[in-house]
Design an enzyme around this catalytic site. Structure first.
Site, PDB file in Angstrom:
ATOM      1  N   GLU A  10       0.812  -1.219   0.000  1.00 25.04           N
ATOM      2  CA  GLU A  10       0.000   0.000   0.000  1.00 25.04           C
ATOM      3  C   GLU A  10       0.848   1.273   0.000  1.00 25.04           C
ATOM      4  O   GLU A  10       0.418   2.316  -0.480  1.00 25.04           O
ATOM      5  CB  GLU A  10      -0.944   0.004   1.204  1.00 25.04           C
ATOM      6  N   HIS A 115      -4.908   0.986   7.169  1.00 26.25           N
ATOM      7  CA  HIS A 115      -5.618  -0.083   7.862  1.00 26.25           C
ATOM      8  C   HIS A 115      -4.617  -0.779   8.774  1.00 26.25           C
ATOM      9  O   HIS A 115      -3.426  -0.482   8.729  1.00 26.25           O
ATOM     10  CB  HIS A 115      -6.242  -1.093   6.885  1.00 26.25           C
TER      11      HIS A 115
END
Length: 277
Positions: A10, A115
C-alpha cells in the site's frame, strides 16, 4: 552483512487504490511491478553499503505479489503463505538490520490505504496501551528479536507514524496523502533514488542491535468490527475479553506476534471481507 526487507504494497510509489494492490484489480499487474522496483531500490542501497546476504519477504495480502524474475538478483525471496510470522517471516537475530518497504499507516489514520492488517475487520490495536498498527508491531517484534529497523518507506502518514514510534528510524515518503485513496505522487525515479540513498546511508552507519523494549511480558489488545470474531477468539487459551468486540493476550514478543497471526486466520474464516470497503 545480512539484511532483511519486509515488503508491503500500500505504501509503494504511485499506488493509491485497492485496484492497484489487490489481485484481479484493474491496475494490480502494474502495481506489483511498482512494488518490485521500490524493493529493488532498497536492495541496490543495501548492496552499495556492503550487504552480502539480502532476504526479501513478500508481506502483502496473498504474499505472491513480487514476480521472482523482477527482483534484483542480489536478493532471495520468501513468497507465499501461510507464514507463521507473516510480515516478518524469516527474520532472525542473525540479521544485521530490517528495512520496511511500502508500509502504510494504521487503522483510523487518514493515510493512503490505511488499515491494520485486515482492512476494516480490525478497528484498533494497542501494544501495552499504546496505539499500534503494522509499523509499530513490526518495529517492536524486530527489536525483541534483536534486530534494528533502520529505514521505512511509505506515504507521509506512514513516515510520521514511524517517527512517532521511534524517531531514530530513517523514513522515505514516496507520496503525500490527500485522502485515503488519493495522493500527491513523488516522481518514481526520484522516490526510488531516495530509497536507495537512505538505505545505503542507514547501513553505512553500522546499526547496533537494539535493546529489546518488549523483552518482558507485553499485552496486545485488538478491537474487532465483529463481536463474533472476539467471541470465537476467547476459545484460544490465554485470550481474555475487554468488551464484546475487544480481546487481549499477554506474552513476550515475537511469540505474541505469531499468536496474533493465528487470530487473523480465525477472523478471516469468520468474516473474510474485502480489505478496503
Amino acid at each position: 552483512m545480512r539484511i532483511y526487507i519486509s515488503a508491503d504494497m500500500e505504501g509503494v510509489t504511485g499506488l493509491v487504490d485497492a485496484q492497484d494492490v489487490q489481485p484481479g484489480g484493474r491496475d494490480y499487474e502494474r502495481g506489483r511491478l511498482m512494488m518490485a522496483e521500490d524493493v529493488n531500490a532498497a536492495v541496490r542501497g543495501a548492496v552499495a553499503a556492503g550487504a552480502t546476504d539480502i532476504t526479501v519477504n513478500d508481506a502483502h495480502g496473498p504474499m505472491r505479489n513480487i514476480l521472482p524474475e523482477s527482483l534484483h538478483p542480489a536478493a532471495r525471496l520468501i513468497r507465499g503463505r501461510p507464514k507463521h510470522m507473516g510480515m516478518l517471516e524469516g527474520l532472525t537475530a542473525e540479521h544485521d538490520a530490517v528495512i520496511c518497504v511500502g508500509y502504510h499507516s494504521r487503522a483510523g489514520a487518514l493515510g493512503v490505504l490505511s488499515h491494520s492488517f485486515m482492512g476494516h475487520e480490525i478497528e484498533d490495536m494497542w501494544l501495552d496501551g499504546r496505539p499500534v498498527g503494522e509499523i509499530g508491531l513490526a518495529h517492536a517484534t524486530a527489536a525483541a528479536i534483536g534486530v534494528a529497523l533502520i529505514v521505512l518507506t511509505g506515504d507521509d502518514c506512514a513516515c510520521t507514524e514511524m517517527t512517532e514510534w521511534d524517531a531514530s528510524v530513517e523514513t522515505v515518503a514516496v507520496k503525500y496523502a490527500r485522502d485515503r485513496f488519493a495522493a500527491d505522487l513523488r516522481p518514481a525515479a526520484e522516490a526510488r533514488a531516495a530509497i536507495e540513498k537512505a538505505v545505503t546511508a542507514g547501513l553505512s552507519a553500522a546499526p547496533e542491535a537494539p535493546v529489546a523494549a518488549h523483552a518482558a511480558s507485553s499485552t496486545l489488545t485488538v478491537r474487532w468490527q465483529s463481536a463474533s470474531v472476539a467471541s470465537t477468539l476467547l476459545g484460544i487459551p490465554g485470550v481474555s475479553p475487554v468488551d464484546t468486540r475487544t480481546v487481549q493476550a499477554q506474552g513476550t514478543l515475537p511469540g505474541l506476534y505469531r499468536l496474533f497471526g493465528v487470530w487473523m486466520r480465525v477472523a478471516a474464516s469468520l468474516a473474510n471481507q474485502p480489505p478496503y470497503c
